[in-house]
Structure formats: C-alpha cells, structure tokens
Write a protein that holds these residues in place. Structure first.
Motif, PDB file in Angstrom:
ATOM      1  N   ALA A  66      10.606   0.045  -5.753  1.00 44.11           N
ATOM      2  CA  ALA A  66       9.440  -0.462  -5.013  1.00 44.11           C
ATOM      3  C   ALA A  66       8.988  -1.776  -5.633  1.00 44.11           C
ATOM      4  O   ALA A  66       9.068  -1.961  -6.849  1.00 44.11           O
ATOM      5  CB  ALA A  66       8.302   0.561  -5.087  1.00 44.11           C
ATOM      6  N   GLY A  67       8.554  -2.655  -4.749  1.00 42.70           N
ATOM      7  CA  GLY A  67       7.916  -3.899  -5.194  1.00 42.70           C
ATOM      8  C   GLY A  67       6.489  -3.839  -4.699  1.00 42.70           C
ATOM      9  O   GLY A  67       6.259  -3.895  -3.491  1.00 42.70           O
ATOM     10  N   VAL A  68       5.533  -3.649  -5.607  1.00 42.41           N
ATOM     11  CA  VAL A  68       4.163  -3.388  -5.163  1.00 42.41           C
ATOM     12  C   VAL A  68       3.214  -4.473  -5.668  1.00 42.41           C
ATOM     13  O   VAL A  68       3.511  -5.184  -6.634  1.00 42.41           O
ATOM     14  CB  VAL A  68       3.658  -2.012  -5.668  1.00 42.41           C
ATOM     15  N   THR A  69       2.062  -4.559  -4.997  1.00 38.48           N
ATOM     16  CA  THR A  69       1.021  -5.476  -5.484  1.00 38.48           C
ATOM     17  C   THR A  69       0.502  -4.927  -6.821  1.00 38.48           C
ATOM     18  O   THR A  69       0.584  -3.731  -7.087  1.00 38.48           O
ATOM     19  CB  THR A  69      -0.148  -5.497  -4.484  1.00 38.48           C
ATOM     20  N   ALA A  70      -0.062  -5.812  -7.632  1.00 43.17           N
ATOM     21  CA  ALA A  70      -0.511  -5.411  -8.981  1.00 43.17           C
ATOM     22  C   ALA A  70      -1.461  -4.217  -8.894  1.00 43.17           C
ATOM     23  O   ALA A  70      -1.436  -3.318  -9.739  1.00 43.17           O
ATOM     24  CB  ALA A  70      -1.196  -6.602  -9.644  1.00 43.17           C
ATOM     25  N   VAL A  71      -2.276  -4.186  -7.815  1.00 36.25           N
ATOM     26  CA  VAL A  71      -3.268  -3.113  -7.684  1.00 36.25           C
ATOM     27  C   VAL A  71      -2.604  -1.730  -7.772  1.00 36.25           C
ATOM     28  O   VAL A  71      -3.190  -0.782  -8.286  1.00 36.25           O
ATOM     29  CB  VAL A  71      -3.988  -3.263  -6.318  1.00 36.25           C
ATOM     30  N   SER A  72      -1.353  -1.627  -7.252  1.00 41.47           N
ATOM     31  CA  SER A  72      -0.729  -0.291  -7.162  1.00 41.47           C
ATOM     32  C   SER A  72       0.166   0.024  -8.346  1.00 41.47           C
ATOM     33  O   SER A  72       0.822   1.076  -8.346  1.00 41.47           O
ATOM     34  CB  SER A  72       0.102  -0.224  -5.872  1.00 41.47           C
ATOM     35  N   ILE A  73       0.236  -0.849  -9.366  1.00 46.67           N
ATOM     36  CA  ILE A  73       1.164  -0.586 -10.482  1.00 46.67           C
ATOM     37  C   ILE A  73       0.866   0.764 -11.154  1.00 46.67           C
ATOM     38  O   ILE A  73       1.747   1.607 -11.286  1.00 46.67           O
ATOM     39  CB  ILE A  73       1.113  -1.733 -11.516  1.00 46.67           C
ATOM     40  N   PRO A  74      -0.406   1.030 -11.562  1.00 44.59           N
ATOM     41  CA  PRO A  74      -0.634   2.300 -12.280  1.00 44.59           C
ATOM     42  C   PRO A  74      -0.205   3.528 -11.471  1.00 44.59           C
ATOM     43  O   PRO A  74       0.365   4.481 -12.010  1.00 44.59           O
ATOM     44  CB  PRO A  74      -2.157   2.292 -12.503  1.00 44.59           C
ATOM     45  N   GLN A  75      -0.437   3.453 -10.148  1.00 41.86           N
ATOM     46  CA  GLN A  75      -0.152   4.635  -9.315  1.00 41.86           C
ATOM     47  C   GLN A  75       1.341   4.937  -9.276  1.00 41.86           C
ATOM     48  O   GLN A  75       1.741   6.098  -9.376  1.00 41.86           O
ATOM     49  CB  GLN A  75      -0.684   4.332  -7.913  1.00 41.86           C
ATOM     50  N   TYR A  76       2.201   3.883  -9.168  1.00 38.54           N
ATOM     51  CA  TYR A  76       3.635   4.163  -8.973  1.00 38.54           C
ATOM     52  C   TYR A  76       4.396   4.226 -10.303  1.00 38.54           C
ATOM     53  O   TYR A  76       5.576   4.540 -10.334  1.00 38.54           O
ATOM     54  CB  TYR A  76       4.240   3.121  -8.024  1.00 38.54           C
ATOM     55  N   GLU A  77       3.712   3.978 -11.415  1.00 39.38           N
ATOM     56  CA  GLU A  77       4.351   4.134 -12.730  1.00 39.38           C
ATOM     57  C   GLU A  77       4.804   5.597 -12.899  1.00 39.38           C
ATOM     58  O   GLU A  77       5.892   5.877 -13.414  1.00 39.38           O
ATOM     59  CB  GLU A  77       3.326   3.765 -13.811  1.00 39.38           C
ATOM     60  N   ALA A  78       4.001   6.534 -12.356  1.00 38.73           N
ATOM     61  CA  ALA A  78       4.328   7.961 -12.519  1.00 38.73           C
ATOM     62  C   ALA A  78       5.636   8.290 -11.802  1.00 38.73           C
ATOM     63  O   ALA A  78       6.376   9.173 -12.235  1.00 38.73           O
ATOM     64  CB  ALA A  78       3.196   8.822 -11.960  1.00 38.73           C
ATOM     65  N   PHE A  79       5.946   7.555 -10.721  1.00 41.46           N
ATOM     66  CA  PHE A  79       7.168   7.880  -9.960  1.00 41.46           C
ATOM     67  C   PHE A  79       8.413   7.281 -10.620  1.00 41.46           C
ATOM     68  O   PHE A  79       9.516   7.716 -10.369  1.00 41.46           O
ATOM     69  CB  PHE A  79       7.031   7.375  -8.512  1.00 41.46           C
ATOM     70  N   VAL A  80       8.197   6.252 -11.477  1.00 41.30           N
ATOM     71  CA  VAL A  80       9.351   5.720 -12.222  1.00 41.30           C
ATOM     72  C   VAL A  80       9.736   6.732 -13.296  1.00 41.30           C
ATOM     73  O   VAL A  80      10.909   7.029 -13.527  1.00 41.30           O
ATOM     74  CB  VAL A  80       9.000   4.349 -12.860  1.00 41.30           C
ATOM     75  N   GLN A  81       8.696   7.346 -13.912  1.00 39.51           N
ATOM     76  CA  GLN A  81       8.958   8.305 -14.996  1.00 39.51           C
ATOM     77  C   GLN A  81       9.716   9.517 -14.476  1.00 39.51           C
ATOM     78  O   GLN A  81      10.619  10.029 -15.114  1.00 39.51           O
ATOM     79  CB  GLN A  81       7.629   8.760 -15.612  1.00 39.51           C
ATOM     80  N   THR A  82       9.424   9.968 -13.239  1.00 42.20           N
ATOM     81  CA  THR A  82      10.156  11.144 -12.732  1.00 42.20           C
ATOM     82  C   THR A  82      11.523  10.735 -12.181  1.00 42.20           C
ATOM     83  O   THR A  82      12.288  11.574 -11.743  1.00 42.20           O
ATOM     84  CB  THR A  82       9.380  11.790 -11.562  1.00 42.20           C
ATOM     85  N   GLY A  83      11.799   9.419 -12.139  1.00 44.16           N
ATOM     86  CA  GLY A  83      13.112   8.992 -11.636  1.00 44.16           C
ATOM     87  C   GLY A  83      13.139   8.861 -10.125  1.00 44.16           C
ATOM     88  O   GLY A  83      14.155   8.480  -9.549  1.00 44.16           O
ATOM     89  N   GLY A 111       0.825  -1.211   0.000  1.00 45.01           N
ATOM     90  CA  GLY A 111       0.000   0.000   0.000  1.00 45.01           C
ATOM     91  C   GLY A 111       0.845   1.240   0.000  1.00 45.01           C
ATOM     92  O   GLY A 111       1.882   1.278  -0.654  1.00 45.01           O
ATOM     93  N   ALA A 112       0.470   2.232   0.799  1.00 45.64           N
ATOM     94  CA  ALA A 112       0.980   3.594   0.638  1.00 45.64           C
ATOM     95  C   ALA A 112       2.318   3.811   1.326  1.00 45.64           C
ATOM     96  O   ALA A 112       2.799   4.927   1.336  1.00 45.64           O
ATOM     97  CB  ALA A 112      -0.041   4.573   1.216  1.00 45.64           C
ATOM     98  N   THR A 113       2.947   2.748   1.896  1.00 47.33           N
ATOM     99  CA  THR A 113       4.203   3.035   2.606  1.00 47.33           C
ATOM    100  C   THR A 113       5.273   3.543   1.633  1.00 47.33           C
ATOM    101  O   THR A 113       6.188   4.252   2.040  1.00 47.33           O
ATOM    102  CB  THR A 113       4.729   1.748   3.292  1.00 47.33           C
ATOM    103  N   VAL A 114       5.164   3.200   0.351  1.00 46.72           N
ATOM    104  CA  VAL A 114       6.179   3.660  -0.624  1.00 46.72           C
ATOM    105  C   VAL A 114       6.247   5.188  -0.593  1.00 46.72           C
ATOM    106  O   VAL A 114       7.317   5.789  -0.717  1.00 46.72           O
ATOM    107  CB  VAL A 114       5.819   3.179  -2.049  1.00 46.72           C
ATOM    108  N   ASP A 115       5.087   5.840  -0.370  1.00 46.28           N
ATOM    109  CA  ASP A 115       5.047   7.304  -0.445  1.00 46.28           C
ATOM    110  C   ASP A 115       6.100   7.942   0.457  1.00 46.28           C
ATOM    111  O   ASP A 115       6.875   8.786   0.017  1.00 46.28           O
ATOM    112  CB  ASP A 115       3.650   7.816  -0.039  1.00 46.28           C
ATOM    113  N   PHE A 116       6.151   7.503   1.756  1.00 44.50           N
ATOM    114  CA  PHE A 116       7.080   8.268   2.611  1.00 44.50           C
ATOM    115  C   PHE A 116       8.528   7.856   2.396  1.00 44.50           C
ATOM    116  O   PHE A 116       9.440   8.606   2.722  1.00 44.50           O
ATOM    117  CB  PHE A 116       6.673   8.209   4.097  1.00 44.50           C
ATOM    118  N   TYR A 117       8.782   6.672   1.779  1.00 38.58           N
ATOM    119  CA  TYR A 117      10.190   6.380   1.440  1.00 38.58           C
ATOM    120  C   TYR A 117      10.635   7.306   0.296  1.00 38.58           C
ATOM    121  O   TYR A 117      11.816   7.607   0.156  1.00 38.58           O
ATOM    122  CB  TYR A 117      10.348   4.910   1.035  1.00 38.58           C
TER     123      TYR A 117
END
Lengths: 286, 205, 195, 314
Positions: free
Chosen positions: A203-220, A183-189
């Motif tokens: 981050a290693g996330v459940t499939a449910v969270s893939i779309p949300q954290y894709e944006a953070f891969v793009q910003t590096g 879940g959201a613990t990635v945010d504060f890391y």
C-alpha cells in the motif's frame, strides 16, 4: 513565595497565530527557492515493495490502483507515478483503475508520457480502466472477470478484444498489486483481494494513515508500505527519477523543525510554571 | 408491512453473500456475481440521487430567497454547466469539461486541505500544552515521529529515524491493533443487526 | 496559460479564508460545490449508467434493464410522496454491504490481527506488542467495574497516547506536504510561468 | 391484508427476475455428488491455477472454518446480550470517567457565570456518532438546567437542530426547570464544513463561553474548533470515534472520549437496550480475543504451532 513569572515567558506563549502562519510559510518557501538537497535513506518497508516488483517474472501483471482524490495528489500522485514507471520499465503488464470519480483523467495523464518513454503498447502492455463505483462490491465482481464490470476502458473502447484481458481474465490472475490510497480502500484489497483471491499487495498511503497500516505490515498482510511524501521520495530515489516528492522533502524538513520549535515554544511557559511550583513546594517542605 | 418486505430483501441479499462465502454451491456463486453487477449500478444511481438532491436543495434556496441565495444561483449554474458539458458536449481529455475539472475543481480541493497545514501549525503552538502525563506521552511521540520522518532528522542524529520507526512499529502498532479489533467488531455487529432487521435506520422515516 | 491563472485565482481565494470568512471565499466555495457535483453526475453517467446499462440494452441484452429500473426507483427518494418505493433497491445494496462487512472484517481484520499478536514473548518488542494490545483492549472494556482492571487500562491508555502522538506527528507531516505542493504550484507553475 | 399481498408480490417479482436472469443454473441438478464430502483428497485450490473443475469438492469450504466459528461466536454473544438487555433493565456498564468530567465542566461554567457551548458533531442525525452525541447532550442539558447555566447548541443540519431542541426540552423538563429552556439557543448555522467551523470559533470568542463540548462525528474542522476553543481558556470535553481526529482533540481538550468510549457513555446514559446489548456483546468478544492472544502467546513460546496455524487465513 512564587517568583513572579517574567512577562517575556508569558508573551512567548501567547503570540498571535498569524506569526505562526508567517514562519511556516517562510519555512516552506525558502527551501523551495534554494533547495538544500538533503540526503535521503530508503527504509525497509519501501525497499520491500521495490524488490517484490523487481523480482516478479516478466509475464506477470501488476495492478496499480489510483485510490486518491485531488486533496491527496501531493502525497499519492508521486507514488503512483514512480510505481507505474517501475512496472513499465521492468517490462511487466500494468493494469490501472480507480475507485474515485476524479482520478480517471489523472491516471491518463500519468500513463501517456510513461508509455511513450518505454514504448509500451496500449491494450497489450498497459491499460487504464478509469473509474467505477462499488469499492468492495466492485472488487468482488472483478474476482470473476475484468470485462463484465469494465465493458469499456477509460477511453471508451471496448475491453473484450484487448490482449491483456485474454491473458489475465480476472483479478485472481494478478501477481501483485499496490493500492495508492488516501483512505480505507486498502482494507478491502486486504480482506478480499488477498484473503479471498490470494493476490499479495502493498500500500502507498498518505502520512495520516501510516500508523493504522503499520499493523498490517507486521502480520505480513501488506508486503510493504509507502508512507506520505517521504515514501514517495524514497521510491523516486529507488527508481532514479527526481520528481515532485524529492523536491518537496527539503521544505518538509525545515517545516517540521519550525513546527517542533513552536510546540516547544508553546510549552515553555507551562514547563516553567511546573518547575517553579516544584521548587517553591520543596522550599515550603524544608 | 412494506417496511418488513424491505428488511426481508435486505436479509436475503446478505444471506446469499454469506452462503456463497462458506459453501460451494454454483447457484449461489452465479447469484452473487449477478448481484454484484446490480449493486454497482444501484450505487451509481445513489450517487446520482445525491447530486440531484444538492441541486434541488439549492434550487429551493433560490426560490425562497434565503440570505446568500445568489451564491446558490452561482452553484446551480455551475452544476448545470458541468452536467451539460460532461454528458452532452465533450467528455474527452481536452474538452471544456476536463479543463474546468483540472483548473477549478482540482486546485480548490487540494487547497482546502492545504489550509489545514496552517491550522495544524497554529494548534501545535497554541493548543498543544503538556498538562498531564497523557499529554506528555502524546507530545514525546509526536515530536519523535516528526523529527524521524524527515531527512534533516537523520542528519541531526542517526538514531532519530530508528526511534521514529520503533514508535510506529511497536507501541503505536499495539494500540492501533486494539483500535482495529474494536472497529472491526463494531462493523460486524452492525452488519449482523442490519441483516436481522434490528438496525433499521437505513429505512428512513 | 489561462488555466494556470484560473487555478491560481481559486487557490488564493481559498487561502483568503485564513484571514477571515469573506465573500470571495464563499463565491469560490459555491463554484467548487457546483462544479464538483456536476462533475460527479457526469462521471457516474459515463462510467456506469451508459456502458453497463444503456449501451448493453441498445445491443439487445435486456438483463441490465432490471437494475436500471431499480436505480430509477431509487431516484424517487427525492420525492417525499413516493419515498417508500426507494427502500427496495436500497435494501439490496444495504444487505450486500452488511454481509460483505461481516465476512471481510472477521477474516481480514479480526482473525489475522489476533494471529499476528500470537508472538513468542522472547524479544522485548514482541512482549511490548502483546502487552500493549491486551492493555489497550482492556481500556475499551466497559462491562465490569473491576478494581485492578482500571490499573491495567491505565497502562493501555499510555500505549494509546503514544499511538495518537505518532498519529499527530504523521498528520502534521501529511498536511504540510499538501501546503508544500500548493506553494510549489504558486511559485513554479504560476509565477515561474510568467518569468 | 392489502399490504401483505403487495409485499409478497414484490418479493415474487424480484425472485423470478433472479430466476429469469440466472434461469439455466436453477433448473440444472444441484451437484448432489458435491454433497458427498470427499474425505481424502481435500486439495485446497491454488489461486493462480484457473478454476479447472477438480473432482468432488466438499460442500463446506473448510479453509474458512475459522471465519465461520468466529462469526457464530460473535453473533451469539451480541444476540444473547441484546436479548438480556431487552428483558431486565438492571443490566448496565461501568461508570465512564468522561461523565464526571461533564459534571465538573458544567459546574465550572456555573461558577464563572458564563454560558456552555455544545456541538453535536458535523454530520446529520442518520449517523451513529451523532446519535451518541445527542444522548450526551441530554445529560449536559439536565446539568445546565440544575446549575441554571445558559446552554448554546450549534448544528450543521436543520434536522439535527430540531432533534436537539426536542431532546433539550425533555431534559429541562426532567430537571424540573422547563422555564429555563429557550429553543432559539439551538441554532442551525450552515452546512458548509469550514464556514461552520468559522462560525463556532466566532461564537466562542464573542460570547466567551466557559465550557465547550464537541461530541459526535468530526472531520478536518475538529482542529479549527478545538484550537480556537483552547485559546479562550475554556474547559473542553470532546468525543469522537474518527481516529484521525482524536490526536487533535487529545492535544487541545481537557478530556476526550476515545472511539467506543463515546458509544459506551451514550449507552450508559440512554440505557437504550439495543445499544447496551451490542456493547456488552462486543466487550465479551474482546475478552475472548484477549484470552486467545494469551493462549497463542503461550503456544508460540512453547512451539505448539498448529494452534496458531488454525487461525491462518487463506
């Protein structure tokens, strides 16, 4: 005049839900009993994490945070196992802790066999700090020192004398970390671990969270991203172990096909009606 | 008046964090580090309070004999069993406490969410109707992402994984970014209102 | 072995809810809530209350007594008469949480995400990301009733639908993985264990 | 007076405990020299190097200037609109499309002569989304009173049940039909997540409700409810801010309030100044961010990189 829709199309759209349960269950049981071993290619987001850990200097410390609870074990535990396997195999120092009360013992059961396999000494090469509440507040405290917030590790022995914490006294001294999270613990890391303490992360996330954290891969902000059972299976392939994730992928493939088939089946009658309406509309216009 | 004090304390606690973030004042850094350790202890007590309130509410159901009170009796017995085992008896890896956790709590917690796989599949069949343009876009993206994310998709057509990844890293990324910005703004505004005492729902009655 | 049988019983008890809500499911549900709540209380004791407060005080460092006492005040929230005392310890962590949220989400989420969208619109993908972010933002813009704004937000809703479609696909994928692992357990660890 | 002295005493106690625990640092001279802003050697601290005491550090962490300015702007916007919303009540938002869908749904239920079902989320009254759900419940109640349609409300917490009863009593009164309101149609079912979902699906199938409203904070049970509701053929309106549940509502409901649209709809209805002011403040912040993105895109196109660099976080 709209041609009367044949009952068969209507019936197909109205099957009882227990048929769906039956077909989905079969689509999972068969591949588990008779594995298909479908080939799996590794995507760039997963390879980026592997390369980053592989190319770290041997004297660096890596944190793997087990931030998931039993409901996400199927997707997150295989990731955590293969990540810890990789860190230990490549000789880096491994620190493990969790923000979830249930996951201390689970981490312990992962680390024991791996440490035996690679002859890693507890307190020197790896440590399991277990659970502590606080999430972002805990991370802020870890920014200054591990031992004040974790006076004792998961097994109850004191952390003051451990060699790991004399070499790496605080979170800032980590070279890299991976947050295996449901879940959201990635945010504060990202917002504290990276932005304030400068420790890069993936981050290693459940499939449910893939779309949300894709944006953070793009910003590096995220070096890479392991997504769901497929991400875990890809990392197992990179590390060369054949764990639960790889075994589950065949069933995942067949189940996806069955679900997609049902989505189409459900929409057959709808699409037919739309087509029929258009045909009759055109006929009236002529 | 006493409510006002609580709001002042809340404001001061927040102010220390904000000042420490923007200014290098060793006093505030020390205060912040001390406060972080305090907050960890307070949070732990708040979880304890949550657990005890569940215990008390089910105890009340037993006393008042609500229907299904025997279920609450089972709950209370299990709760007391785990607490005594965990705190007083043996917290170690092969004690009864960890055994119950591993063989009762874990499987049930995982199975509860596995149930959803059945509901997702029946929803995909019975509820996922292509009614209008929006539902069609939803349908197309869902199917393409699902087919691209499994090995069999790649066998059917080598382009599927690329399409699935493209959807996730371009259109979906843009919309998720707008949602992230919106959510971040919401949290910042709520944080601001809490520190200034405009948002008081945490005070309770 | 008994452990696997117990785990299998409770797994099937929860799956029985698929058929319909039944007493076995209710019993398993209440056992689960009882065991997990008891577990969380014991874990809080062993992970924070004991090491960070009790052990330190026994060693003569009386500083953690203060948050410890404030924590006990927090428990008074359970007694309606003294509920107001619990407000002060709560105020501290609400204040800290609010301030942390403000800093984190401004730096890590707002600024970083906005900067991540400042791409030169030379490639199609960059153009789509910029266009998508701007139009989706206008969908969540409620201040002005504006004629052509509604056309822009129509494009935004398109991007949002694609994004929620992708989220639907990944959610199905995630839920299926959970089901696969439960079947894996039932097949190999439970039944497999018997043969 | 008594409470004033008591509260000052409490602040005093907490402040001096801080002083005792961190006493030594307060008495030491605050490093006055650090106040003298060192102009030239503005060396930003590489995080890997242990915090060795470099010479004079500027008081303000200049690498966080952009965070400081962003925070000031957002706070200023939110606070000014809060102030404006409190003062003149004519300030409002644009019409929310979801609200017309509500009228249409209740109208349809009236035609079919079947009752309406409203579920204000699966969380208690202390959650923001539940409060938004209740604001929309009052409008649905008003519509049901005017169309003379029965309205069932199912909640997962007793406190939410009693609050919903009060809200409905009020909206039936304003619609001029207090006689139609019956409190026992607002039920508290159970606080167990899946049993709550099962009870709702049972009710929908048994009572054959014509319109369903699922507005508030939902988790995994959203799927169970919206799927069963869809198959009964009823018109369904949903609304939540939990993005993980939105795909299911979008797939199986006729209209869905997405994320902040839920709060905007409740602000539009309730006219509550704090909520209205916050939403307007956030809106104009979004407009500013949109402008920044456009400027940044142009800067990236023409290679003017130090504009983009200014937004670089540490």
């Amino acid at each position: 005049m709209v041609r009367k829709v044949k009952p068969i199309w209507e019936a197909l759209g109205k099957l009882d839900r227990r048929w769906v349960y039956l077909f989905v269950s079969l689509s999972i049981l068969f591949p588990l009993l008779f594995p298909l071993n479908l080939p799996l290619t590794v995507t760039k987001h997963v390879k980026a994490v592997y390369d980053r850990i592989e190319n770290l200097p041997d004297t660096s410390a890596v944190l793997i945070a087990f931030d998931f609870d039993p409901s996400s074990i199927p997707e997150c535990l295989p990731m955590a196992i293969s990540l810890c396997h990789h860190v230990m195999k490549s000789g880096k120092v491994l620190i493990v802790y969790t923000n979830f009360p249930e996951t201390g013992p689970i981490a312990e059961r992962v680390l024991e066999p791996l440490a035996a396999k690679f002859q890693r000494e507890y307190g020197k090469h790896y440590v399991n700090l277990g659970f502590k509440p606080g999430n972002d507040v805990l991370l802020m405290a870890l920014g200054s020192s591990w031992t004040t917030s974790f006076p004792k590790d998961f097994r109850g022995n004191s952390t003051q004398e451990m060699e790991i914490f004399s070499r790496f006294p605080s979170y800032r001294h980590l070279s890299f970390m991976v947050d295996v999270a449901h879940g959201a613990t990635v945010d504060f890391y990202i917002t504290i671990g990276l932005a304030q303490f400068g420790v890069p992360l993936a981050a290693g996330v459940t499939a449910v969270s893939i779309p949300q954290y894709e944006a953070f891969v793009q910003t590096g902000q995220l070096v890479g991203l392991l997504g769901g059972l497929k991400g875990a299976a890809e990392y197992e392939k990179l590390v060369g172990t054949k764990g639960k994730a790889t075994r589950g992928m065949d069933a995942q493939s067949v189940a996806h096909l069955v679900i997609i088939f049902f989505i189409f089946l459900g929409n057959v009658s709808v699409v037919r009606n739309i087509i029929l309406k258009n045909i009759s509309a055109m006929r009236i216009k002529k | 008046m006493l409510r006002f004090t609580a709001i002042i304390i809340c404001g001061i606690a927040g102010l220390i964090i904000l000042v420490e973030f923007f200014f290098r004042i060793p006093l505030f850094t020390k205060l912040q580090n001390g406060m972080m350790d305090w907050v960890i202890i307070l949070l732990s007590f708040s979880y304890l309070m949550g657990g005890i309130s569940i215990f008390l509410s089910h105890l009340q159901r037993i006393q008042r004999k609500y229907d299904g009170w025997y279920y609450s009796l089972v709950l209370v017995v299990c709760l007391l069993l785990m607490v005594t085992l965990g705190i007083f008896v043996d917290y170690g890896p092969n004690g009864a406490f960890q055994w119950l956790f591993k063989n009762v709590q874990n499987p049930m917690q995982s199975t509860m969410f596995a149930l959803l796989a059945f509901y997702v599949s029946s929803a995909s069949y019975r509820a996922f109707r292509v009614r209008n343009l929006h539902a069609t876009l939803l349908f197309v993206a869902a199917v393409l992402v699902m087919i691209g994310k499994v090995p069999i998709g790649e066998i059917l057509w080598s382009k599927f994984p690329e399409i699935s990844q493209w959807i996730l890293s371009v259109p979906s990324l843009a919309a998720q970014r707008a949602l992230t910005i919106g959510a971040a703004l919401g949290l910042i505004a709520t944080g601001l209102k809490t520190l200034l005492g405009i948002e008081r729902s945490w005070l309770g009655k | 072995m008994i452990g696997t049988w117990v785990a299998a019983f409770f797994t099937l008890a929860i799956f029985s809810f698929l058929y319909r809500d039944n007493p076995i499911y209710r019993l398993a549900e209440h056992i689960f809530i009882g065991i997990s709540t008891g577990y969380y209380i014991a874990v809080q004791w062993h992970s924070v209350v004991k090491p960070n407060v009790v052990d330190k005080v026994l060693l003569g460092d009386y500083l953690p007594l203060i948050p410890g006492v404030l924590g006990l005040l927090l428990l008074l929230r359970l007694i309606p008469k003294y509920q107001w005392i619990a407000r002060y310890p709560i105020a501290i962590y609400i204040g800290v949480g609010a301030a942390l949220n403000m800093i984190q989400y401004t730096q890590g989420f707002l600024i970083a995400q906005i900067q991540g969208t400042m791409l030169s619109p030379t490639s199609i993908n960059n153009l789509l990301i910029i266009l998508g972010t701007l139009t989706s933002l206008t969908y969540f813009f409620f201040a002005l009733e504006h004629k052509h704004l509604s056309k822009v937000s129509k494009i935004g809703i398109g991007f949002l639908m694609l994004s929620f479609g992708a989220a639907y696909g990944t959610t199905v994928m995630g839920r299926l993985s959970l089901l696969i692992s439960r079947f894996d357990f039932l097949l190999f660890e439970w039944l497999g264990g018997m043969f | 007076m008594k409470s004033l002295s008591l509260s000052l005493f409490i602040i005093g106690v907490i402040f001096c405990t801080f002083q005792i625990s961190f006493g030594n640092s307060i008495s030491t001279k605050v490093q006055i020299d650090s106040l003298k802003i060192a102009v030239n050697n503005q060396q930003s601290l590489p995080s890997k190097v242990h915090l060795s005491k470099p010479e004079i550090q500027p008081l303000f962490k200049t690498e966080r200037l952009n965070v400081f300015i962003f925070l000031i702007i957002i706070s200023a916007l939110v606070l000014t609109f809060l102030f404006l919303a409190k003062r003149n009540h004519s300030l409002t938002l644009r019409k929310i499309a979801g609200l017309d869908a509500i009228d249409e749904a209740v109208g349809r239920a009236a035609e079919m002569g079947r009752p309406v079902l409203f579920v204000p989320g699966s969380m208690d009254v202390d959650r923001i989304q539940t409060l938004a759900g209740i604001a929309i419940l009052s409008k649905v109640g008003y519509e049901c009173a005017t169309y003379e349609v029965d309205l069932d409300v199912m909640t997962r917490f007793p406190l939410l049940m009693s609050t919903s009863q009060e809200i409905l009593r009020q909206s039936y009164l304003t619609a001029g039909r207090p006689d139609l309101f019956s409190p026992d149609r607002v039920q508290y079912i159970t606080d167990n997540q899946f049993a709550f979902a099962a009870a709702i699906t049972g009710h929908m199938v048994r009572v054959k409700t014509a319109a369903h409203f699922f507005i508030g904070e939902f988790y995994a049970e959203s799927l169970v409810i919206s799927e069963a509701g869809n198959t009964t053929g009823a018109i369904q309106i949903a609304g939540t801010a939990n993005s993980h549940q939105l795909p299911f509502f979008l797939a199986s409901c006729d209209y869905t309030l997405i994320g902040e649209e839920l709060f905007a709809a409740s602000a539009y209805l309730s006219r509550e100044p704090i909520l209205l002011g916050t939403i307007l403040g956030q809106d104009w912040s979004k407009a500013l961010f949109g402008l920044l993105i456009v400027l940044g895109t142009l800067a990236a196109w023409f290679g003017w990189t130090d504009f983009i660099h200014w937004f670089q976080t540490e």
